[in-house]
Design an enzyme around this catalytic site. Sequence first.
Site, PDB file in Angstrom:
ATOM      1  N   GLU A 126       4.598  20.733 -33.785  1.00 26.10           N
ATOM      2  CA  GLU A 126       3.374  20.623 -32.832  1.00 26.10           C
ATOM      3  C   GLU A 126       2.871  19.377 -32.761  1.00 26.10           C
ATOM      4  OE1 GLU A 126       0.299  23.726 -34.218  1.00 26.10           O
ATOM      5  OE2 GLU A 126       1.818  25.235 -33.141  1.00 26.10           O
TER       6      GLU A 126
ATOM      7  N   HIS B  55      -8.684  22.829 -26.646  1.00 25.59           N
ATOM      8  CA  HIS B  55      -7.348  22.942 -26.789  1.00 25.59           C
ATOM      9  C   HIS B  55      -7.012  22.711 -25.375  1.00 25.59           C
ATOM     10  CE1 HIS B  55      -3.576  24.740 -26.977  1.00 25.59           C
ATOM     11  NE2 HIS B  55      -3.631  24.910 -28.340  1.00 25.59           N
TER      12      HIS B  55
ATOM     13  N   ARG C 122      -4.565  16.798 -29.415  1.00 28.95           N
ATOM     14  CA  ARG C 122      -4.955  17.742 -28.649  1.00 28.95           C
ATOM     15  C   ARG C 122      -6.016  17.023 -27.530  1.00 28.95           C
ATOM     16  NH1 ARG C 122      -5.438  23.124 -32.159  1.00 28.95           N
ATOM     17  NH2 ARG C 122      -3.246  23.379 -31.942  1.00 28.95           N
TER      18      ARG C 122
ATOM     19  N   HIS D 235     -11.905  25.288 -28.740  1.00 32.42           N
ATOM     20  CA  HIS D 235     -11.002  26.025 -29.627  1.00 32.42           C
ATOM     21  C   HIS D 235     -11.704  26.009 -31.100  1.00 32.42           C
ATOM     22  CE1 HIS D 235      -7.272  27.739 -30.613  1.00 32.42           C
ATOM     23  NE2 HIS D 235      -6.948  26.449 -31.392  1.00 32.42           N
TER      24      HIS D 235
ATOM     25  N   ARG E  62      -8.771  17.860 -35.813  1.00 39.58           N
ATOM     26  CA  ARG E  62      -7.809  18.670 -36.596  1.00 39.58           C
ATOM     27  C   ARG E  62      -6.582  18.617 -36.241  1.00 39.58           C
ATOM     28  NH1 ARG E  62      -6.230  24.609 -36.175  1.00 39.58           N
ATOM     29  NH2 ARG E  62      -6.682  24.435 -34.196  1.00 39.58           N
TER      30      ARG E  62
END
Length: 575
Positions: free
Chosen positions: A146, A267, A313, A374, A409
């Site tokens: 990811e 997100h 992100r 998100h 994050r």
Amino acid sequence: MHHLFDDRRYLIPFRSKLLPQIFTDVLVIGGGVAGLRAALASSSAGDVECIVVAKGELKQSNTYWAQGGIAAVLDEADSVAEHVSDTLAAGAGLCDEPVVRGVVERGSEAVREVVGWGMEVDRVVGANPRRAPGLDELSGLALGMEGGHSRPRIVHSHGDATGRALSDVLVDRVRAADRVRVFERCFVLDLITGDGGEGGGEVMGAITHHPRYGLQVIWAGATVLASGGCGQVYRESTNPSVATGDGVAMAFRAGAELRDAEFVQFHPTTLYVAGASRALITEAVRGEGAYLIDRGGHRFMPDYDERAELAPRDVVSRAILAQMARTGHTHVYLDVRHLGAKRFAARFPGIAELLAKFDLDPSTQPIPVHPSAHYMIGGVAATVEGHTSLPGLFAAGEVTCTGLHGANRLASNSLLEGLVTGRAAGAACVAELNGQPRSPQRIVSDIPLSERSELDLADVRSSLRSVMWRHVGIEREGERLREVEEMFGFWARYTMDKIFDEQPGWEAQNLLTIGALITRAAAWRAESRGTHYRLDHPETREEFHVHSVWRRGREGAQTACVEAGLPPMDTDEHG
Ligand SMILES: Cc1cc2nc3c(=O)[nH]c(=O)nc-3n(C[C@H](O)[C@H](O)[C@H](O)COP(=O)(O)OP(=O)(O)OC[C@H]3O[C@@H](n4cnc5c(N)ncnc54)[C@H](O)[C@@H]3O)c2cc1C
């Protein structure tokens, strides 16, 4: 912030001794990964009674909807040092390195434990990921990649149903535990403190409301706050309806220290179908090789960042906004056509099913996507062991700000955080029980009746969510933030002064509180860092290389802003 946010200690007037009383050693507020893991840890520590409360059913949590997976070091080629370094890089200077190390080091054990309890995880057999529930050991895991991770380290289950698999295992175990009672549809209004209504004293439990049993006081030797995030404060959100930030708001009212409220993660890719909820299209889809394209079919991410679709992100979210503005379109597309229908459906069965419901065939059509709120990065200041600034109050999971995520994050680090900090908080709170049941105290909450007129609650709720999305979202600007602060002041005058007797009213007051806190913190941070992007301050400034710390005013009606190393907030500017 309007003084009414500071004045209000409890949401309702009550006399504690006149309400039905329940007693327990440990009260856990929240039935997601953090709360359930905390309950299991506390109940395994011998003669300890635990109550878990959740405002909905246990599966109504952010945990249940998590798709991508759990980040942990489970491959020989990977290392704790690399996972730590990726987490620190994403956190843009605000991670607390010992916290990051502490969580990451416990990651493989945390995953091993839940797999040992029966959580099914996907494994690679030959080249094909397959479910292999019968296999023990963590060998042959199909580890996903990811954004922001330098190695594949994301454990997932049933392709994109990791949260459901994790939640199911923890719920089964909690329901089977002798000393844990679960109260579903039980709404916690406030933490009870023994400080004469000022806040800042020892937390002794909570006041709750259940549709059948009404108001109750649950007295607890220790209280673990694990109430998750606040995505519902934004019009566009991946979070389920329970995520209204109640925990942060009640901790604020109780006088707990909050940290870094300005950092909210957006997100980049949620399904954009007008009228439908913003279902997440997990990051792992980009990890598998999906492209982001605009309405003209142009793959635009390489124009913005060399990491292209695997950039963090915040970078991808802002690039999408910019490309939407450039093309004058309401959304962009995630293109998975080159992955092949079979591979996509095998790896992401839940998403394939969701798309089919909207007659979208990802093997022939790109998927319309748009960013959404998100994850709440800021929250109740807590250590990895769950200690907060209030005696008797522990906290774990998304409601906290432990320093793991810094200003941004890293994907899939939050289920990991929930497992590790939930367990640690459950164990730590038991260690501090004194063996005596808490005796009921006389707590009185008096709230004068307001003579001001009322606003339509549904309207306030929907307006504040729209305003938060437009002006306190992915891109922010000082002047607009100050206007939003004024709007919160207006709504506060007509809403924070009222006494409601039902959940929608209490939730609206909590949403107002958390929205006002995020806005005020975003106005204060006059720089761009991590998820916080200021159009009027696109640069990162060394003097803001600090956490923002927020606490309900203890004297008068001032919100205390304690910024390590910074001059006090300019009150002329920020009102
Ligand atoms: C769609 C989606 C996908 C995600 N995917 C991933 C992923 O792949 N990997 C990852 O690491 N993270 C992911 N996340 C983030 C992650 O799921 C959450 O951060 C994490 O699950 C939070 O766990 P928690 O236990 O802290 O809170 P939650 O799971 O949100 O649980 C909160 C609990 O608190 C209860 N509660 C709240 N307020 C009250 C109240 N007033 N009274 C009583 N109970 C209350 C709720 O009912 C709920 O039971 C995702 C999040 C979403 C929304």
